[in-house]
Design a protein around this motif. Structure first.
Motif, PDB file in Angstrom:
ATOM      1  N   GLU A 176      75.154  69.166 -50.087  1.00 47.94           N
ATOM      2  CA  GLU A 176      76.448  68.648 -49.677  1.00 47.94           C
ATOM      3  C   GLU A 176      76.278  67.252 -49.087  1.00 47.94           C
ATOM      4  O   GLU A 176      75.334  66.986 -48.354  1.00 47.94           O
ATOM      5  CB  GLU A 176      77.018  69.606 -48.622  1.00 47.94           C
ATOM      6  N   ALA A 177      77.217  66.352 -49.406  1.00 49.12           N
ATOM      7  CA  ALA A 177      77.142  64.981 -48.917  1.00 49.12           C
ATOM      8  C   ALA A 177      78.450  64.608 -48.233  1.00 49.12           C
ATOM      9  O   ALA A 177      79.529  64.958 -48.707  1.00 49.12           O
ATOM     10  CB  ALA A 177      76.880  64.018 -50.071  1.00 49.12           C
ATOM     11  N   THR A 178      78.345  63.895 -47.117  1.00 45.98           N
ATOM     12  CA  THR A 178      79.520  63.390 -46.417  1.00 45.98           C
ATOM     13  C   THR A 178      79.708  61.931 -46.792  1.00 45.98           C
ATOM     14  O   THR A 178      78.770  61.134 -46.701  1.00 45.98           O
ATOM     15  CB  THR A 178      79.352  63.522 -44.893  1.00 45.98           C
ATOM     16  N   LEU A 179      80.923  61.594 -47.226  1.00 50.84           N
ATOM     17  CA  LEU A 179      81.243  60.223 -47.599  1.00 50.84           C
ATOM     18  C   LEU A 179      82.101  59.608 -46.502  1.00 50.84           C
ATOM     19  O   LEU A 179      83.171  60.120 -46.182  1.00 50.84           O
ATOM     20  CB  LEU A 179      82.000  60.180 -48.930  1.00 50.84           C
ATOM     21  N   ASP A 180      81.626  58.518 -45.925  1.00 47.81           N
ATOM     22  CA  ASP A 180      82.372  57.812 -44.879  1.00 47.81           C
ATOM     23  C   ASP A 180      83.139  56.683 -45.543  1.00 47.81           C
ATOM     24  O   ASP A 180      82.652  55.573 -45.666  1.00 47.81           O
ATOM     25  CB  ASP A 180      81.413  57.291 -43.812  1.00 47.81           C
ATOM     26  N   VAL A 181      84.344  56.972 -45.989  1.00 45.09           N
ATOM     27  CA  VAL A 181      85.107  55.988 -46.763  1.00 45.09           C
ATOM     28  C   VAL A 181      85.635  54.854 -45.907  1.00 45.09           C
ATOM     29  O   VAL A 181      85.912  53.775 -46.410  1.00 45.09           O
ATOM     30  CB  VAL A 181      86.258  56.655 -47.547  1.00 45.09           C
ATOM     31  N   GLY A 182      85.749  55.062 -44.603  1.00 43.91           N
ATOM     32  CA  GLY A 182      86.271  54.027 -43.732  1.00 43.91           C
ATOM     33  C   GLY A 182      85.318  52.884 -43.465  1.00 43.91           C
ATOM     34  O   GLY A 182      85.710  51.845 -42.957  1.00 43.91           O
ATOM     35  N   SER A 183      84.056  53.031 -43.832  1.00 50.38           N
ATOM     36  CA  SER A 183      83.073  51.985 -43.554  1.00 50.38           C
ATOM     37  C   SER A 183      83.187  50.816 -44.527  1.00 50.38           C
ATOM     38  O   SER A 183      82.547  49.790 -44.341  1.00 50.38           O
ATOM     39  CB  SER A 183      81.661  52.568 -43.624  1.00 50.38           C
TER      40      SER A 183
END
Length: 123
Positions: A44-51
């Protein structure tokens, strides 16, 4: 979870401080907060789209996909997208802002409310 009846090939995908999926036919799904991607055989991967940035592998992955199903939990405010690859993208509500929105070509909009829940505006 409520199935929104949304499926189809992606017409476009952008990742500039949010993820925007536009399907052929005009439905747009925009994600403006951290989300999780999970799939068979891959961690599982977390994507930090706000960066403001998204690794190239994710840009390539999303740009070549078909969305098979989009579901929401209207009470909790979460969204789930299933892709043809068997991968799932999950978005939880944000305490501070609208984490995601779905817009239809007829101008109807479903949006996650800050703190949970959803709101719907019809055309």
């Amino acid at each position: 979870m409520i199935d929104l009846g949304i499926s189809g090939l992606l017409a476009s995908f952008t990742a500039e401080y949010s993820l925007a999926f536009e399907l052929i036919g005009g439905v747009v799904i925009r994600i403006e907060t951290e989300c999780v991607v999970a799939g068979t055989g891959v961690q599982e991967a977390t994507l930090d789209v706000g960066s403001g940035g998204l690794e190239e592998k994710w840009r390539v992955f999303f740009s070549r996909r078909e969305v098979e199903r989009v579901c929401v939990d209207r009470d909790f405010g979460s969204l789930m997208m299933e892709f043809d690859s068997g991968w799932i993208l999950k978005v939880l509500p944000s305490g501070d802002f609208e984490a995601w929105m779905v817009a239809w070509p007829d101008s109807a909009v479903l949006v996650a409310l800050p703190g949970g829940g959803t709101s719907y505006w019809s055309a």
